[in-house]
Design a protein around this motif. Structure first.
Motif, PDB file in Angstrom:
ATOM      1  N   GLY A 164      26.832  38.816  40.886  1.00  0.00           N
ATOM      2  CA  GLY A 164      28.059  39.252  40.673  1.00  0.00           C
ATOM      3  C   GLY A 164      28.270  39.663  39.340  1.00  0.00           C
ATOM      4  N   LEU A 165      27.867  38.927  38.200  1.00  0.00           N
ATOM      5  CA  LEU A 165      27.897  39.416  37.030  1.00  0.00           C
ATOM      6  C   LEU A 165      27.172  40.812  36.637  1.00  0.00           C
ATOM      7  N   TRP A 166      25.961  40.990  37.406  1.00  0.00           N
ATOM      8  CA  TRP A 166      25.536  42.329  37.021  1.00  0.00           C
ATOM      9  C   TRP A 166      26.481  43.489  37.566  1.00  0.00           C
ATOM     10  N   GLY A 167      26.885  43.134  38.734  1.00  0.00           N
ATOM     11  CA  GLY A 167      28.264  44.201  39.484  1.00  0.00           C
ATOM     12  C   GLY A 167      29.103  44.207  38.667  1.00  0.00           C
ATOM     13  N   ALA A 168      29.856  43.208  38.068  1.00  0.00           N
ATOM     14  CA  ALA A 168      30.901  43.212  36.929  1.00  0.00           C
ATOM     15  C   ALA A 168      30.703  44.089  35.826  1.00  0.00           C
ATOM     16  N   GLY A 169      29.526  43.645  35.063  1.00  0.00           N
ATOM     17  CA  GLY A 169      29.130  44.705  34.094  1.00  0.00           C
ATOM     18  C   GLY A 169      29.123  46.124  34.345  1.00  0.00           C
ATOM     19  N   VAL A 195      29.373  39.244  50.021  1.00  0.00           N
ATOM     20  CA  VAL A 195      28.906  38.979  51.226  1.00  0.00           C
ATOM     21  C   VAL A 195      27.996  37.642  51.013  1.00  0.00           C
ATOM     22  N   TRP A 196      27.258  37.652  50.023  1.00  0.00           N
ATOM     23  CA  TRP A 196      26.282  36.447  49.603  1.00  0.00           C
ATOM     24  C   TRP A 196      26.834  35.187  49.318  1.00  0.00           C
ATOM     25  N   LEU A 199      28.559  33.603  52.534  1.00  0.00           N
ATOM     26  CA  LEU A 199      27.604  32.784  53.323  1.00  0.00           C
ATOM     27  C   LEU A 199      26.802  31.603  52.550  1.00  0.00           C
ATOM     28  N   TRP A 200      27.046  31.615  51.058  1.00  0.00           N
ATOM     29  CA  TRP A 200      26.406  30.461  50.422  1.00  0.00           C
ATOM     30  C   TRP A 200      26.652  28.957  50.867  1.00  0.00           C
ATOM     31  N   ASP A 201      27.514  28.601  51.214  1.00  0.00           N
ATOM     32  CA  ASP A 201      27.723  27.401  51.679  1.00  0.00           C
ATOM     33  C   ASP A 201      27.616  26.987  53.509  1.00  0.00           C
ATOM     34  N   GLU A 202      28.368  28.254  54.014  1.00  0.00           N
ATOM     35  CA  GLU A 202      28.501  27.922  55.553  1.00  0.00           C
ATOM     36  C   GLU A 202      27.847  29.300  56.049  1.00  0.00           C
ATOM     37  N   PRO A 203      26.679  29.658  56.078  1.00  0.00           N
ATOM     38  CA  PRO A 203      26.098  30.678  56.643  1.00  0.00           C
ATOM     39  C   PRO A 203      26.248  30.750  58.254  1.00  0.00           C
ATOM     40  N   ALA A 207      30.972  34.512  59.820  1.00  0.00           N
ATOM     41  CA  ALA A 207      31.326  34.491  58.393  1.00  0.00           C
ATOM     42  C   ALA A 207      30.809  35.835  57.729  1.00  0.00           C
ATOM     43  N   ALA A 208      29.693  36.127  58.168  1.00  0.00           N
ATOM     44  CA  ALA A 208      29.161  37.573  57.701  1.00  0.00           C
ATOM     45  C   ALA A 208      30.056  38.749  58.012  1.00  0.00           C
ATOM     46  N   VAL A 209      30.493  38.810  59.433  1.00  0.00           N
ATOM     47  CA  VAL A 209      31.310  39.678  59.984  1.00  0.00           C
ATOM     48  C   VAL A 209      32.710  39.793  59.166  1.00  0.00           C
ATOM     49  N   ALA A 210      33.446  38.440  58.944  1.00  0.00           N
ATOM     50  CA  ALA A 210      34.528  38.543  58.414  1.00  0.00           C
ATOM     51  C   ALA A 210      34.427  38.931  56.941  1.00  0.00           C
ATOM     52  N   SER A 211      33.273  38.487  56.145  1.00  0.00           N
ATOM     53  CA  SER A 211      33.226  38.986  54.664  1.00  0.00           C
ATOM     54  C   SER A 211      33.080  40.452  54.506  1.00  0.00           C
ATOM     55  N   ILE A 212      32.137  40.888  55.299  1.00  0.00           N
ATOM     56  CA  ILE A 212      31.948  42.366  55.426  1.00  0.00           C
ATOM     57  C   ILE A 212      33.110  43.134  55.645  1.00  0.00           C
TER      58      ILE A 212
END
Length: 420
Positions: A164-169, A195-196, A199-203, A207-212
């Protein structure tokens, strides 16, 4: 009556040309340039415009014969990707010969050199592909600097926060210099982080479909907002949003995508709230057909949620009526969304959307055919059925595309109808 109508059209078209006499010629592809010249000649022969007006229209455009994706641009882009990924790989290899702080200093220095080099080349008026390649390397090397800093500080590298930090930069870099190449890196890294983290706490598949799906709503909403100024950025966000919508609906149609092990996490709830707020803001700030884009993306998310909640079992060796109904609804929904994406590509003059729609339709149809039909149809007959499915889907897809193109051509040829 005809002469009066013609004279009115003359006055309408003459006004804008006179108000911008010094505007630079607009570059257009050779095929469009040839079409425009033929149309101007036809207008002049029909006495719709005068010779001076025809010359003024021609002066407003210039022909561009070069292909957008030339070999040189392709090689520069690939070279930038390989250099940036190679530097990240070097960081991943830990560069054991150097101390942690020295490793970070070397990577940070490389990032600053590429960052400054790209802007120096741009200031000198170098070719856009070369400048874009150097900026791409800078955005990729920034990721290497982030991971190297994490290693130096003994922070676990396997974390979505670093991505996320990489993407923000990269996004800050892109918007600071109005460059597309770091925007691509930022959007890719940001999507992975989004997306990651969901799914970090509750994969789970749900959840993957909802986040995408939520990410697609965010991307499409940002594209609509960017249409007010940064059109090139809007092109990228719209393409990414369409891709994520197709991926979310594809994942929802998979028989194994169920609500098993699904649990609401604070991040997933926040992601859906952010997507909803951005969609409302995009609708409020836009007008016309643009308002339908975030609404359509939200509708795709809703359809994906329905398909995930509609659990017909995961045993593909025993297909019953419920499985056939689920597959039929999935195919119909996906074809509808693919046609909509292709239609949007025509309206927005975005060939990437049309390509994504076609590729997504081919992959989805193939997957569904083998997942559903393969359980009851074997051997050569499976390919016969698959071919028939392709023919029917392609026929309907092409008819819809041609119908939309005809409607757009009719609307462009009847400006008075648009005014009404």
């Amino acid at each position: 009556m005809v002469r009066t109508h013609v004279s009115r059209r003359r006055r309408v078209h003459a006004g804008p040309m006179d108000t911008h006499p010094t505007a630079p010629p607009r570059p257009i592809p050779g095929s469009q340039f040839d079409w425009l010249y033929r149309e101007i000649a036809a207008w002049q022969a029909s006495d719709l415009i005068s010779g001076d007006q025809a010359a003024a229209i021609r002066a407003g455009y210039r022909r561009v014969d070069g292909r957008r994706f030339s070999l040189g641009r392709l090689m520069l882009g690939l070279g930038g990707c390989f250099v940036g990924i190679g530097l990240i790989w070097l960081v991943a290899a830990n560069l054991d010969e150097l101390s942690p702080m020295l490793r970070f200093g070397v990577v940070a220095l490389l990032w600053l050199l590429f960052l400054a080099g790209g802007e120096a080349l741009d200031a000198r008026g170098s070719s856009r592909p070369l400048v874009g390649s150097v900026r791409l390397i800078a955005a990729l090397v920034f990721g290497a600097a982030v991971f190297q800093a994490a290693q130096s500080l003994q922070v676990p590298a396997y974390s979505p926060h670093l991505v996320g930090l990489w993407g923000a930069g990269a996004l800050v870099h892109a918007y600071a210099v109005r460059a597309v190449s770091p925007l691509l890196v930022g959007v890719a890294a940001g999507t992975v982080w989004w997306v990651w983290l969901s799914l970090w706490d509750e994969p789970s598949a749900a959840a993957a479909v909802a986040s995408i799906g939520a990410a697609s709503v965010v991307a499409v909403s940002l594209a609509v907002v960017h249409d007010r100024g940064l059109h090139r950025f809007g092109f990228v966000w719209r393409s990414v949003g369409a891709l994520l919508s197709l991926v979310a609906l594809f994942a929802a149609a998979v028989p194994y995508a169920t609500t098993d092990d699904f649990a609401w996490s604070p991040w997933l709830v926040g992601a859906l709230v952010v997507a909803g707020v951005l969609a409302v803001a995009a609708v409020a700030l836009s007008s016309g057909i643009a308002r339908l884009e975030p609404v359509s993306a939200a509708a795709v998310l809703g359809m994906a949620a329905v398909l995930v909640a509609w659990d017909t079992g995961t045993d593909t060796s025993n297909i019953d009526a419920a499985d056939w109904a689920h597959a039929g609804v999935s195919v119909a929904a996906y074809v509808l969304v693919a046609v909509g994406v292709a239609a949007l590509g025509i309206v927005r003059d975005n060939p990437v959307l049309t390509l994504l729609a076609m590729l997504g339709l081919v992959v989805f149809t193939t997957f569904q055919s083998f997942a559903v039909f393969a359980a009851i149809i074997q051997g050569a007959w499976l390919f016969v059925v698959l071919g028939l499915v392709f023919l029917a889907t392609g026929f309907l897809f092409d008819r819809a595309r041609r119908g939309l193109a005809d409607v757009l051509d009719t609307d462009s040829a009847n400006p008075e109808g648009d005014a009404r």
